[in-house]
Structures are given as structure tokens and as C-alpha cells.
Design an enzyme around this catalytic site. Structure first.
Site, PDB file in Angstrom:
ATOM      1  N   ALA A 198      10.749   3.130  -3.597  1.00 63.24           N
ATOM      2  CA  ALA A 198      10.860   2.461  -2.290  1.00 63.24           C
ATOM      3  C   ALA A 198      10.039   1.166  -2.281  1.00 63.24           C
ATOM      4  O   ALA A 198      10.480   0.150  -1.717  1.00 63.24           O
ATOM      5  CB  ALA A 198      10.388   3.397  -1.185  1.00 63.24           C
ATOM      6  N   HIS A 232       0.849  -1.187   0.000  1.00 61.51           N
ATOM      7  CA  HIS A 232       0.000   0.000   0.000  1.00 61.51           C
ATOM      8  C   HIS A 232       0.890   1.243   0.000  1.00 61.51           C
ATOM      9  O   HIS A 232       1.841   1.324   0.784  1.00 61.51           O
ATOM     10  CB  HIS A 232      -0.908   0.000   1.231  1.00 61.51           C
ATOM     11  CG  HIS A 232      -1.862   1.143   1.225  1.00 61.51           C
ATOM     12  ND1 HIS A 232      -2.966   1.175   0.408  1.00 61.51           N
ATOM     13  CD2 HIS A 232      -1.851   2.319   1.887  1.00 61.51           C
ATOM     14  CE1 HIS A 232      -3.609   2.319   0.585  1.00 61.51           C
ATOM     15  NE2 HIS A 232      -2.954   3.029   1.479  1.00 61.51           N
TER      16      HIS A 232
HETATM   17  C1  GRF Z   1       1.437   0.787  -6.277  1.00 55.93           C
HETATM   18  O1  GRF Z   1       1.651   2.104  -5.891  1.00 55.93           O
HETATM   19  C2  GRF Z   1       0.922  -0.040  -5.125  1.00 55.93           C
HETATM   20  O2  GRF Z   1       1.432   0.356  -3.900  1.00 55.93           O
HETATM   21  C3  GRF Z   1      -0.561   0.236  -5.176  1.00 55.93           C
HETATM   22  O3  GRF Z   1      -0.869   0.292  -6.534  1.00 55.93           O
HETATM   23  C4  GRF Z   1       0.299   0.664  -7.284  1.00 55.93           C
HETATM   24  C5  GRF Z   1       0.521  -0.427  -8.264  1.00 55.93           C
HETATM   25  O4  GRF Z   1       1.580  -0.137  -9.152  1.00 55.93           O
HETATM   26  N1  GRF Z   1      -1.279  -0.777  -4.428  1.00 55.93           N
HETATM   27  P1  GRF Z   1       2.163  -1.298 -10.086  1.00 55.93           P
HETATM   28  O5  GRF Z   1       0.975  -1.869 -10.880  1.00 55.93           O
HETATM   29  O6  GRF Z   1       2.786  -2.331  -9.223  1.00 55.93           O
HETATM   30  O7  GRF Z   1       3.147  -0.617 -10.987  1.00 55.93           O
END
Ligand code: GRF
Length: 208
Positions: A177, A113
Site C-alpha cells: 500500500a 509512516h
Molecule cells: C517503510 O515501511 C516506511 O514506511 C518506514 O520505513 C520503511 C522503509 O522501507 N518509514 P523502504 O526503505 O522504503 O523499503
């Protein structure tokens, strides 16, 4: 002798950059997990290409093909069990899972998250951190429980908010990060050094 790698599944809905960070980490021979299945709920999502590029089986389970959350989750559960999956990583998976599913996989289901939970569960976390004037934002890996973004934290990484940040700049810094934190948290869980007990995360020494 190297221990057997845990069979993990990654569930994604879109871009899949966190999926990529897990695929990349799992390539190392001494990493304790292997991505054995990717499940994507959105046809055409970039995450599908990433799985295919890595030679990992990918199943598209489109929530729109199901009458509701329970049959959709049952299809995911069946795919996970058929592939002998031991740990499940949600990585940008934009569907709420039913309590029945989260309980069935409790302690074996992780989520990433983009905030320092319990601050900013839900959506638009970067905008909310900027609006609040926070000096630190960040990301959290946690075990999933029935309540949204509320399960026990495994690892967190704080990221400074800088003057002149907008939503995109801050999101990009947090994402960097995320890509380090998720493989680190999965490693701890796959090695049995982080586990969920009585609703809390127990972590054995990070030095050992
Ligand atoms: C990330 O920021 C994750 O923390 C959130 O959704 C975004 C997904 O990005 N849950 P990706 O599809 O992994 O590039």
C-alpha cells in the site's frame, strides 16, 4: 504543454523500496515530479544502488561524520539547496530532523509512516497493531513538523489485518500500500493540489 516537473529529493537510510516507487512513478512523462537527488545517511545501503540504477545523483551524508544533529542537518540542507530541490520526501530515513530543518522546509517536506497516524508514531508499528488486536492497520503520508510523526496527514490507506498475520506478513501488505500511496501523495503536492496551511493539509478535489 506539459508543466515543468518539480525537482524532488528523496532521503533514505536502508532498503529503499519507497524510493523505488517514487523513482518509478517519476518516469512517466505526465508525472509532475522528478527525483533530482537522493541522499542516504548509511554507506552501503541498498537505496544507493537504486539511485545509481536510475541514473539519479546520490550523496552519502553519514551522520557519524558530524558532531551532532545540527551540523548533519546543515549538510543535508546545503545539498538540497545546491541541487535546487523544491520538495523533499523522507522514505525510510531513520534520523530525527532538527526543528530548524523541519521549519525551513515546512510544507515542502513529506514523510511516509507505516501506521494509520495518530496511532503508533515511532517504531515497531506492525507489532503494536497486532498486539492491540487492531482489525485495520495501514500507512500515512504527512507533512513533517518538528514533532515526530505528528504533522498533518496528506493521504492514508487502511490495510486489513488478517487472521494468522505475523509482523512480517502484515508489514509486507502495508508496504504494498505504501508503494501506491507515496507517489499519489507526492503527485498532489507537486501539482499544488495538496498544501499545508495553518498546520493543516488542504486538498483540492481529487476528481478534478
Ligand atoms: C517503510 O515501511 C516506511 O514506511 C518506514 O520505513 C520503511 C522503509 O522501507 N518509514 P523502504 O526503505 O522504503 O523499503
Amino acid at each position: 504543454m506539459t508543466a515543468r516537473k518539480k525537482r524532488i529529493a528523496v532521503l533514505a537510510s536502508g532498503r529503499g523500496s519507497n524510493l523505488q516507487s517514487l523513482l518509478d512513478a517519476c518516469v512517466a512523462p505526465d508525472y509532475p515530479a522528478a527525483v533530482s537527488l537522493v541522499i542516504v545517511n548509511v554507506p552501503g545501503a541498498k537505496a544507493i544502488d537504486r539511485a545509481q540504477q536510475a541514473g539519479v545523483p546520490v550523496e552519502v551524508i553519514n551522520h557519524k561524520d558530524y558532531a551532532g544533529r545540527e551540523p548533519f542537518d546543515a549538510a543535508i540542507d546545503a545539498a538540497l539547496r545546491k541541487a535546487d530541490i523544491e520538495l523533499v520526501c523522507l522514505a525510510g530515513f531513520m534520523r530525527l530532523l532538527t526543528p530548524g530543518f523541519t521549519r525551513a522546509w515546512e510544507g515542502r517536506l513529506l514523510n511516509i509512516h507505516p501506521s494509520l497516524l495518530p496511532a503508533y508514531p515511532g517504531l515497531h508499528t506492525h507489532r503494536r497493531a497486532l498486539e492491540a488486536g487492531d482489525k485495520f492497520h495501514g500507512c500515512t503520508i504527512h507533512f513533517v513538523t518538528p514533532d515526530l510523526d505528528a504533522g498533518p496527514t496528506i493521504l492514508q490507506q487502511a490495510v486489513p489485518v488478517q487472521d494468522g498475520d505475523d509482523e512480517d506478513k502484515l508489514a509486507a501488505r502495508v508496504l504494498e500500500a505504501e508503494h501506491v500511496l507515496y507517489p499519489a501523495a507526492l503527485k498532489l503536492v507537486a501539482e499544488g493540489r495538496a498544501r499545508m496551511e495553518n498546520g493543516k493539509t488542504v486538498i483540492e478535489s481529487l476528481d478534478s
